[in-house]
Design an enzyme around this catalytic site. Structure first.
Site, PDB file in Angstrom:
ATOM      1  N   ASP A 192       0.817  -1.222   0.000  1.00  0.00           N
ATOM      2  CA  ASP A 192       0.000   0.000   0.000  1.00  0.00           C
ATOM      3  C   ASP A 192       0.847   1.268   0.000  1.00  0.00           C
ATOM      4  O   ASP A 192       0.414   2.298  -0.519  1.00  0.00           O
ATOM      5  CB  ASP A 192      -1.003   0.010   1.162  1.00  0.00           C
ATOM      6  CG  ASP A 192      -0.378  -0.253   2.504  1.00  0.00           C
ATOM      7  OD1 ASP A 192       0.835  -0.455   2.570  1.00  0.00           O
ATOM      8  OD2 ASP A 192      -1.124  -0.256   3.506  1.00  0.00           O
TER       9      ASP A 192
HETATM   10  C1  LAN Z   1       3.400  -1.070  10.239  1.00  0.00           C
HETATM   11  C2  LAN Z   1       3.133   0.331   9.958  1.00  0.00           C
HETATM   12  C3  LAN Z   1       2.586   0.603   8.622  1.00  0.00           C
HETATM   13  C4  LAN Z   1       1.673  -0.482   8.132  1.00  0.00           C
HETATM   14  C5  LAN Z   1       0.758  -0.046   6.977  1.00  0.00           C
HETATM   15  C6  LAN Z   1       1.498   0.553   5.803  1.00  0.00           C
HETATM   16  C7  LAN Z   1      -0.199   1.015   7.490  1.00  0.00           C
HETATM   17  C8  LAN Z   1      -0.038  -1.252   6.554  1.00  0.00           C
HETATM   18  O1  LAN Z   1      -1.033  -0.870   5.661  1.00  0.00           O
HETATM   19  C9  LAN Z   1       0.855  -2.390   6.150  1.00  0.00           C
HETATM   20  C10 LAN Z   1       1.719  -2.841   7.329  1.00  0.00           C
HETATM   21  C11 LAN Z   1       2.564  -1.713   7.932  1.00  0.00           C
HETATM   22  C12 LAN Z   1       3.746  -1.491   7.041  1.00  0.00           C
HETATM   23  C13 LAN Z   1       3.110  -2.062   9.315  1.00  0.00           C
HETATM   24  C14 LAN Z   1       3.428  -3.461   9.664  1.00  0.00           C
HETATM   25  C15 LAN Z   1       3.811  -3.745  11.114  1.00  0.00           C
HETATM   26  C16 LAN Z   1       4.619  -2.623  11.753  1.00  0.00           C
HETATM   27  C17 LAN Z   1       5.912  -2.444  10.984  1.00  0.00           C
HETATM   28  C18 LAN Z   1       3.779  -1.361  11.653  1.00  0.00           C
HETATM   29  C19 LAN Z   1       2.472  -1.391  12.395  1.00  0.00           C
HETATM   30  C20 LAN Z   1       4.639  -0.399  12.433  1.00  0.00           C
HETATM   31  C21 LAN Z   1       5.224  -1.242  13.594  1.00  0.00           C
HETATM   32  C22 LAN Z   1       4.936  -2.706  13.245  1.00  0.00           C
HETATM   33  C23 LAN Z   1       6.054  -3.635  13.672  1.00  0.00           C
HETATM   34  C24 LAN Z   1       5.605  -5.073  13.493  1.00  0.00           C
HETATM   35  C25 LAN Z   1       6.426  -3.352  15.112  1.00  0.00           C
HETATM   36  C26 LAN Z   1       7.347  -4.290  15.693  1.00  0.00           C
HETATM   37  C27 LAN Z   1       6.607  -5.331  16.388  1.00  0.00           C
HETATM   38  C28 LAN Z   1       6.678  -6.617  16.131  1.00  0.00           C
HETATM   39  C29 LAN Z   1       5.589  -7.447  16.614  1.00  0.00           C
HETATM   40  C30 LAN Z   1       7.778  -7.247  15.380  1.00  0.00           C
END
Ligand code: LAN
Length: 732
Positions: free
Chosen positions: A457
């Site tokens: 996205d």
């Molecule tokens: C994010 C932030 C952005 C998010 C969007 C782009 C909004 C989404 O549409 C796709 C997935 C994604 C990229 C995403 C995946 C998981 C993340 C990276 C996070 C929520 C930000 C932090 C999170 C990450 C997994 C945090 C670390 C925690 C773990 C459990 C490893």
């Protein structure tokens, strides 16, 4: 030997007053879109480098007052909002922002730094302490999985260790209160598996109390259905370093602090704990997904294997895991996919290569990318920012509201375009085959290109923003060539799943049954990629806009992609009419995206039963005051849960949804506009309300710029939409 940096500290009594001089903090830019906080060491330096509005805003310091003329209608309210937002744009075109929320990140970085002997600067140490003091829950003194969640063992045991490592005494009131709560919750033995892992590394828990994480997993051949490269990428990136440290049963050497923590974290005698009995001991407030029978069975088998692991195979497995760790570090410029795996990798690199290595230095340098100072102190962020994500929405908000045509906004827009140009990923990963990485050439990432991961996205929204800016801003430089835009299209088309939907980073490689093997207890749906209505919408709306400008490129593929994606969206609609959101809260968020997709293929209130059902669902949630307010609890419970308060950002999402669906009555939209305008402050900004984002079903995360991007976008769209409605209805 550890310690010189972690000596005891006298904590000031009043944590509402900063422990450092807030006039000395500056947000610095690398030029590539990465930002980092720096503390100026002298008063003279601070005088010579004045704080910007950006610094002040995020530190919670007052900004010079510039009241805007009172808004008379939705568009002038949007304009006032944008005038304020422009003050927060960094020189390189992006908007920095706090990306906090999770409470399990600081423990990783602090424990990881402690065990590797990596120092923190004094100002960081003090402000991390202050943050945790300020964030401890008033009622019981504990911390949760995230800032809005109730106290858990994970949050409380690990953040307690953080305070103690950073030099806070056992007698400090915050420690006393947190310890009591921790013991009430069952002590550190009841931590979930990721907590048990960090406690083991810190040597205040026994590896025997952890369920097996055999590194041999990385030796499994590709044909094995559960081969880890088929897991969700965040999951596998965390389990690689975990399995490496588990394989070695690596722990930091014992010292006085560690011996003391062993007494503080448990209500029973540490040396009499029955460790294997702790493996499945998880406190109730921590438990979201209980182990399945299948997982417990598998753990029993692996437990036996662990007793007799064959040394040459174990060492081959450790080598393979380490190879993958090094590749990930190089692929991401040492940022890692996210800071959880990053700091685990940092420990592994230290174990293997020591403190004099390049890897150690690079990990220390990039650790700063995740430290963020805010009004309550210093926290750790979920990624090194949400740069691309925010720019992309702001660009669309400005252009679609019509404000992009106003001369005063041109510079802001061109700077956004320059940033987007610099942050498109231009190459595939250096190491692509062994770590099973998806292609990246042409993609846009979530934060910056430095980290370098494709997100479906983000590529869609990034491309939309570029197309809007290059085509709708007067005399905009054409920085991103047609070829590069086509590369982005290739990425999007290549990441569509056979059933039409789009997942986050990769194609769905695993099977739904993987979720029965979810070992993390605190998160849901983390084992494999799933399709998401949000990701699906961003991808196909980008393609739809693309084909308006470039009608001939992969025409048939694009048409097929959009059609099948919309079919998938129909399947994903809930019987109540909404869509479940996985990355923003929650039904309000995803329903907005889904209705945007449907509008693309002409499915609106007038023409589609599905759109009508969605509008009715949303309207049934509109409140007396004209707004919407949905709690993060919806994400856990999978049903719409009302928030105590109406939320501006959710009101913007719901209203946009109605506008996409061309809902024929103006009244609900007018009421929502009024509500959003009533919350706007005199300077044009909106105050922060509850956190906007979520991940893994249970963890809230902050998107503080959404209160500008989505409000401005909605107000702008509502203005023209209402005018059109009035015109067709013949009303003035
Ligand atoms: C994010 C932030 C952005 C998010 C969007 C782009 C909004 C989404 O549409 C796709 C997935 C994604 C990229 C995403 C995946 C998981 C993340 C990276 C996070 C929520 C930000 C932090 C999170 C990450 C997994 C945090 C670390 C925690 C773990 C459990 C490893």
């Amino acid at each position: 030997q550890i310690s010189p940096f972690y000596h005891p500290v006298d904590v000031p009594d009043d944590s509402t007053i900063p422990f450092t001089d807030y006039s000395r903090w500056r947000l610095t830019l690398s030029g590539n879109g990465d930002h980092r906080w720096k503390y100026l060491s002298t008063e003279e330096e601070a005088q010579a480098w004045p704080q910007t509005d950006v610094d002040k805003y995020w530190l919670g310091l007052p900004l010079p007052k510039t009241p805007s003329p009172p808004a008379k209608d939705a568009l002038s309210s949007a304009r006032n909002g944008l005038r304020y937002l422009k003050r927060l744009q960094s020189e390189d075109g992006h908007w920095a922002g706090e990306y906090g929320g999770p409470m399990f990140l600081l423990p990783g970085v602090v424990i990881g730094s402690y065990v590797t002997g990596m120092p923190f600067r004094e100002e960081e140490r003090l402000e991390v302490i202050r943050y945790l003091i300020n964030l401890a829950h008033l009622e019981d003194g504990g911390w949760g999985l995230h800032i809005e969640g109730p106290s858990t063992v994970f949050g409380t045991a690990l953040n307690y260790c953080v305070l103690r490592i950073l030099g806070v005494s056992t007698e400090h009131p915050t420690c006393v209160k947190a310890r009591a709560t921790l013991h009430k919750l069952g002590g550190a033995g009841a931590a979930p598996s990721w907590g048990k892992f960090w406690l083991s590394v810190l040597n205040v828990y026994d590896w025997d109390g952890c369920n097996p994480i055999p590194p041999e997993l990385w030796l499994l051949p590709d044909w094995v259905p559960f081969q880890p490269h088929k897991w969700w990428i965040h999951c596998r990136m965390v389990y690689i370093p975990m399995s490496y440290l588990y394989g070695y049963k690596w722990q930091v050497e014992e010292n006085d602090l560690i011996r003391s923590l062993r007494q503080e974290l448990y209500s029973e005698d540490y040396y009499r704990i029955d460790w294997p009995a702790q493996r499945n001991n998880i406190a109730k407030p921590d438990l979201y997904v209980a182990h399945s029978f299948v997982l417990d069975g598998l753990y029993s088998v692996l437990g036996v294997y662990e007793q007799c692991a064959i040394p040459p195979i174990r060492s081959m497995a450790l080598k393979e895991a380490y190879k993958l760790i090094c590749m990930e570090d190089e692929n991401t410029n040492y940022q890692g996919l996210a800071p959880v795996s990053k700091v685990m990798n940092m420990v592994c690199r230290f174990v293997e290569e020591g403190t004099e290595s390049e890897a150690y230095r690079e990990h220390m340098r990039t650790r700063d990318d995740f430290m963020w100072i805010g009004p309550e102190g210093m926290r750790m962020t979920g990624t090194n920012g949400s740069q691309l994500w925010d720019i992309a929405f702001i660009a669309q908000a400005v252009v679609e509201s019509g404000l992009g045509e106003e001369e005063e906004n041109r510079e802001c827009l061109v700077n956004m375009l320059k940033w987007l140009d610099r942050n498109q990923i231009r190459e595939n990963p250096k190491h692509q085959v062994a770590p099973h990485r998806h292609a990246t050439k042409g993609a846009w990432p979530f934060s910056t290109a430095t980290q370098g991961y494709t997100v479906s996205d983000c590529t869609g929204e990034g491309m939309k923003a570029v197309l809007y800016l290059q085509n709708h801003v007067k005399n905009a430089p054409q920085l991103v060539s047609e070829r590069r835009i086509c590369d982005a299209v290739d990425i999007i088309l290549g990441i569509q799943n056979p059933d039409g939907g789009f997942a986050s980073y990769e194609l769905v490689r695993g099977y739904k049954w993987f979720e029965y093997l979810n070992p993390a207890e605190v998160f849901g749906d983390i084992m494999t990629e799933h399709n998401y209505p949000e990701c699906t919408t961003s991808a196909i709306t980008a393609l739809a806009i693309f084909r308006k400008y470039y009608p001939n490129y992969r025409k048939v593929d694009i048409e097929h992609c959009i059609r099948t994606a919309v079919d998938w969206l129909h399947v994903a609609q809930k019987p109540e009419g909404g869509w479940y959101g996985s990355w923003g809260i929650c039904f309000t968020y995803a329903t907005q995206f889904a209705l945007e997709s449907l509008s693309l293929v002409g499915e609106t209130y007038a023409t589609s039963e599905s759109a009508r059902r969605a509008c009715k669902f949303l309207l049934s949630k509109q409140r007396e005051d004209g707004g919407w307010g949905e709690s993060w609890k919806s994400c856990e419970d999978l049903v719409y849960v009302e928030h105590e308060k109406t939320q501006v950002v959710q009101t913007a999402w719901a209203t946009m949804a109605l506008i996409y669906a061309e809902y024929p009555e103006p009244e609900p939209i007018e009421r929502a506009v009024k509500m959003v305008m009533s919350r706007q402050l005199l300077d044009g900004s909106w105050p922060q309300e509850s956190l906007e984002g979520i991940f893994n079903k249970t963890v809230t995360i902050a998107y503080p710029l959404f209160k500008f991007s989505f409000t401005i976008w909605m107000l702008g769209k509502a203005h023209s939409h209402l005018a059109k409605l009035r015109a067709t209805k013949g009303v003035n």
